[in-house]
Design a protein around this motif. Sequence first.
Motif, PDB file in Angstrom:
ATOM      1  N   SER A  89       0.847  -1.191   0.000  1.00  0.00           N
ATOM      2  CA  SER A  89       0.000   0.000   0.000  1.00  0.00           C
ATOM      3  C   SER A  89       0.893   1.256   0.000  1.00  0.00           C
ATOM      4  O   SER A  89       1.969   1.249   0.615  1.00  0.00           O
ATOM      5  CB  SER A  89      -0.876  -0.007   1.250  1.00  0.00           C
ATOM      6  N   GLU A 134      -3.306  -0.422  -3.884  1.00  0.00           N
ATOM      7  CA  GLU A 134      -4.666   0.085  -4.079  1.00  0.00           C
ATOM      8  C   GLU A 134      -4.808   0.792  -5.426  1.00  0.00           C
ATOM      9  O   GLU A 134      -5.860   0.693  -6.081  1.00  0.00           O
ATOM     10  CB  GLU A 134      -5.053   1.030  -2.942  1.00  0.00           C
ATOM     11  N   ARG A 169      -7.537  -0.277  -8.403  1.00  0.00           N
ATOM     12  CA  ARG A 169      -8.466   0.650  -9.076  1.00  0.00           C
ATOM     13  C   ARG A 169      -8.234   0.626 -10.583  1.00  0.00           C
ATOM     14  O   ARG A 169      -9.200   0.574 -11.365  1.00  0.00           O
ATOM     15  CB  ARG A 169      -8.283   2.068  -8.540  1.00  0.00           C
ATOM     16  N   ARG A 212     -19.174  -1.694  -7.698  1.00  0.00           N
ATOM     17  CA  ARG A 212     -18.216  -2.399  -6.838  1.00  0.00           C
ATOM     18  C   ARG A 212     -16.831  -2.410  -7.480  1.00  0.00           C
ATOM     19  O   ARG A 212     -15.814  -2.238  -6.783  1.00  0.00           O
ATOM     20  CB  ARG A 212     -18.715  -3.824  -6.623  1.00  0.00           C
ATOM     21  N   PHE A 239     -14.933   1.003  -7.263  1.00  0.00           N
ATOM     22  CA  PHE A 239     -14.401   1.298  -5.927  1.00  0.00           C
ATOM     23  C   PHE A 239     -13.752   0.065  -5.289  1.00  0.00           C
ATOM     24  O   PHE A 239     -13.725  -0.066  -4.061  1.00  0.00           O
ATOM     25  CB  PHE A 239     -15.522   1.828  -5.030  1.00  0.00           C
ATOM     26  N   ASP A 276     -10.780  -0.678  -4.857  1.00  0.00           N
ATOM     27  CA  ASP A 276      -9.622  -0.386  -4.011  1.00  0.00           C
ATOM     28  C   ASP A 276     -10.014  -0.131  -2.561  1.00  0.00           C
ATOM     29  O   ASP A 276      -9.147  -0.103  -1.681  1.00  0.00           O
ATOM     30  CB  ASP A 276      -8.860   0.828  -4.563  1.00  0.00           C
ATOM     31  N   ARG A 277     -11.307   0.035  -2.290  1.00  0.00           N
ATOM     32  CA  ARG A 277     -11.762   0.260  -0.922  1.00  0.00           C
ATOM     33  C   ARG A 277     -12.000  -1.050  -0.171  1.00  0.00           C
ATOM     34  O   ARG A 277     -12.244  -1.029   1.046  1.00  0.00           O
ATOM     35  CB  ARG A 277     -13.053   1.084  -0.928  1.00  0.00           C
ATOM     36  N   LEU A 278     -11.964  -2.159  -0.900  1.00  0.00           N
ATOM     37  CA  LEU A 278     -12.156  -3.462  -0.265  1.00  0.00           C
ATOM     38  C   LEU A 278     -10.857  -3.921   0.379  1.00  0.00           C
ATOM     39  O   LEU A 278      -9.766  -3.426   0.063  1.00  0.00           O
ATOM     40  CB  LEU A 278     -12.600  -4.487  -1.307  1.00  0.00           C
ATOM     41  N   GLU A 279     -10.964  -4.888   1.273  1.00  0.00           N
ATOM     42  CA  GLU A 279      -9.765  -5.527   1.811  1.00  0.00           C
ATOM     43  C   GLU A 279      -9.026  -6.211   0.654  1.00  0.00           C
ATOM     44  O   GLU A 279      -9.664  -6.717  -0.282  1.00  0.00           O
ATOM     45  CB  GLU A 279     -10.136  -6.551   2.884  1.00  0.00           C
TER      46      GLU A 279
END
Length: 294
Positions: free
Chosen positions: A186, A190, A194, A240, A243, A245-248
């Motif tokens: 990170s 991420e 995306r 989904r 976005f 990159d917002r998930l685990e």
Amino acid sequence: MPEIDIAEQLPHRVRTVLHARGVDFDELAALVDVQAGETLLLAGSYASGEANETSDLDLLVITDDRAVSAPPKAANHPSIFGDSFDIDLGAIIVNLEYVTASRLADLNLIVRSARHPVGRHFHLPNLQALEMRLVQRVDTGIPLWGFDVAAQLRSDVDAEAVRASAAALNFVMAVSLLEDTRVLASPARELMFRAAGESLLLAAVNAHGPITYDIKHLAQRAGRLAALRGAPKVFAERDRVVFVDRLEPAEATSTLAELANDLDRSFALPSCPDLVPRMLKPFRAQWERARILY
């Protein structure tokens, strides 16, 4: 230079919107430098029916090999294809692009190479956004002048091969970026998630819909294509995916991998150009080793 009655040639829906925005059609026509034997096309979102209140008015002139007249107070953004002027009319921004017929012919030769295999493999033309956009505008643009020239140019472009190339290139990019997420930390990981999601959506829209070279109308087109019979799941999961990159990380990886495999299977559908599976064939052994596609 011939006199062009742009207002008369514009589709009624476009003329109505531009009139409401206060566009002076005589002023608009005076910007354009087009000669006999050339063509003028309405392009972009006003041609496709996807314009909104912030949209520019895009005009494309395919010229002979000659110098063109720059409109007064125009900003020029030239490319390898020619000049591209932005003109602020107050009521609207006009993008007036000039491309020489010889440059378009060169691009057509590259695109046609996709139809001719070398050994067991088909070419995958490495088309960039400007090249995809040019073919899309010639193929779907609305002629305002030089109708016979426009028809001939349209018959010369291979829009399906460009769709196939765009689908294959974006799919290759999506899988490559997904592979990168396994080794990056990170925040680079991420960013790769995306970008992989956007590439997957671009691959799907090009495979089953119109040529799409950027993300401006991506979500809207994906939403329309979700209604296709047997449509790949990525269309229904578009929010989904955007976005992701917002998930685990583990969930993001499994989500994109599942959708990539489902999209890969959809390349056999009639709505997808049959060139796409052929273009992807050289990459499959690598993907299987990476255990991304199964």
